[in-house]
Design a protein around this motif. Structure first.
Motif, PDB file in Angstrom:
ATOM      1  N   VAL A   1       0.952  -1.013   0.037  1.00  0.00           N
ATOM      2  CA  VAL A   1      -0.229  -0.129  -0.049  1.00  0.00           C
ATOM      3  C   VAL A   1       0.958   0.975   0.212  1.00  0.00           C
ATOM      4  O   VAL A   1       1.684   1.289   0.947  1.00  0.00           O
ATOM      5  CB  VAL A   1      -0.950   0.138   1.200  1.00  0.00           C
TER       6      VAL A   1
ATOM      7  N   THR B   1       0.756  -5.543   2.174  1.00  0.00           N
ATOM      8  CA  THR B   1      -0.549  -5.719   2.354  1.00  0.00           C
ATOM      9  C   THR B   1      -0.597  -7.156   2.874  1.00  0.00           C
ATOM     10  O   THR B   1       0.649  -7.579   3.081  1.00  0.00           O
ATOM     11  CB  THR B   1      -1.227  -5.809   1.031  1.00  0.00           C
ATOM     12  N   THR B   2      -1.707  -7.615   3.515  1.00  0.00           N
ATOM     13  CA  THR B   2      -1.732  -8.979   3.955  1.00  0.00           C
ATOM     14  C   THR B   2      -1.040 -10.082   3.120  1.00  0.00           C
ATOM     15  O   THR B   2      -0.349 -10.755   3.375  1.00  0.00           O
ATOM     16  CB  THR B   2      -3.042  -9.411   4.296  1.00  0.00           C
TER      17      THR B   2
END
Length: 297
Positions: free
Chosen positions: A54, A63-64
């Motif tokens: 991000v 990000t995850t």
């Protein structure tokens, strides 16, 4: 079938950037521009079809999915790094280090090394010279060739050849005087000796049943190879170790001035550490050198 992998440079840029979550820092580590890092990350995201970071105006965050991918990639790079280190260590171990006295090196070992290299071109043999006894247990070298004093635990001794004494001189020196029939006649000649082997002449005379009160003053040299060269140059008669001057005898550079060969109680040994005996290059060198001594007998 070709692997479906993303560009490796992009993976490398991502792995470094993911650790710090900082493109500027990753650029410094990889010695590229920050723009190059951004392009690599965008290329990787396009290949995967997902967002890894991000991006904000001031920083970037994984990000995850980016965190999961970063963990997997880091583990893969760790395995690659470990495999590389192992391979490099194995390559480094393809070196055999031997340190020995100059005469044994020049008169006996070096001329044989071409045969070892032909059999084992991937093993690098490093030969260095010592003027004193070499302690292989210190780990600086793998082998030496010498006459053992007191055997040490953990050290392996393989017999190479016995020390046999023979008085030799140059053809010019040989022809300059009447033939030597009685060993006592040598007491009137210039005797050459190595300061490393000061008792060889006396050992030979003892075996010849000659008990000289004193030797005629001759010439002494720092090692046997110098004494042998002095004999070749016609300076006198040297007491030689037969195995070390065999080539000089075959080539006619030296002649036996008296036929008596005296075998001493000493022998040259290949000396190495027991703990290293299983290394392939160590075993290959030892087996080859022992086969050389068996062949010449």
């Amino acid at each position: 079938m070709a692997r479906k992998l993303p560009p490796l440079n992009a993976l490398r840029a991502f792995e470094v950037a993911a650790r710090s979550e900082n493109f500027t820092h990753a650029a410094k580590i990889l010695n590229v521009s920050q723009g190059a890092i951004s392009r690599h990350i965008a290329q990787l995201e396009a290949f995967l079809g997902l967002r890894l970071f991000v991006r904000n105006q001031r920083d970037v965050k994984l990000t995850t999915q980016g965190e999961q991918y970063a963990q997997a990639i880091a583990e893969a790079f760790d395995r690659i790094e470990l495999a590389t280190q192992v391979s490099r260590r194995e390559k480094q171990y393809r070196v055999v280090r031997i340190r020995l006295f100059p005469t044994v090196a020049m008169k006996w070992l070096v001329k044989r090394l071409a045969r070892f290299h032909a059999l084992h071109p991937s093993i690098n043999v490093q030969v260095t010279i010592a003027n004193d006894l070499v302690d292989v247990s210190a780990g600086e070298v793998d082998f030496t060739i010498q006459i053992p004093a007191i055997p040490k635990p953990g050290v392996r001794y393989d017999t190479l050849f016995p020390i046999e004494l023979l008085p030799v001189c140059s053809p010019a020196e040989f022809n300059k005087h009447p033939p030597v029939h009685d060993p006592r006649e040598l007491l009137d000649r210039t005797l050459l000796q190595s300061m490393k082997r000061p008792h060889d002449w006396r050992s030979w005379f003892d075996a010849a049943n000659v008990t000289p009160g004193s030797f005629r003053e001759g010439l002494s040299f720092g090692n046997s190879s110098l004494a042998y060269q002095a004999a070749i140059d016609g300076l006198g008669v040297a007491m030689a170790h037969l195995e070390l001057i065999q080539d000089d005898l075959n080539a006619g550079r030296l002649l036996a001035i008296h036929p008596l060969v005296v075998r001493t109680a000493d022998s040259y040994h290949l000396v190495g550490r027991e703990t290293e005996a299983g290394r392939p290059e160590i075993a290959a060198f030892r087996d080859w050198l022992l086969s050389e001594t068996r062949t010449q007998k």
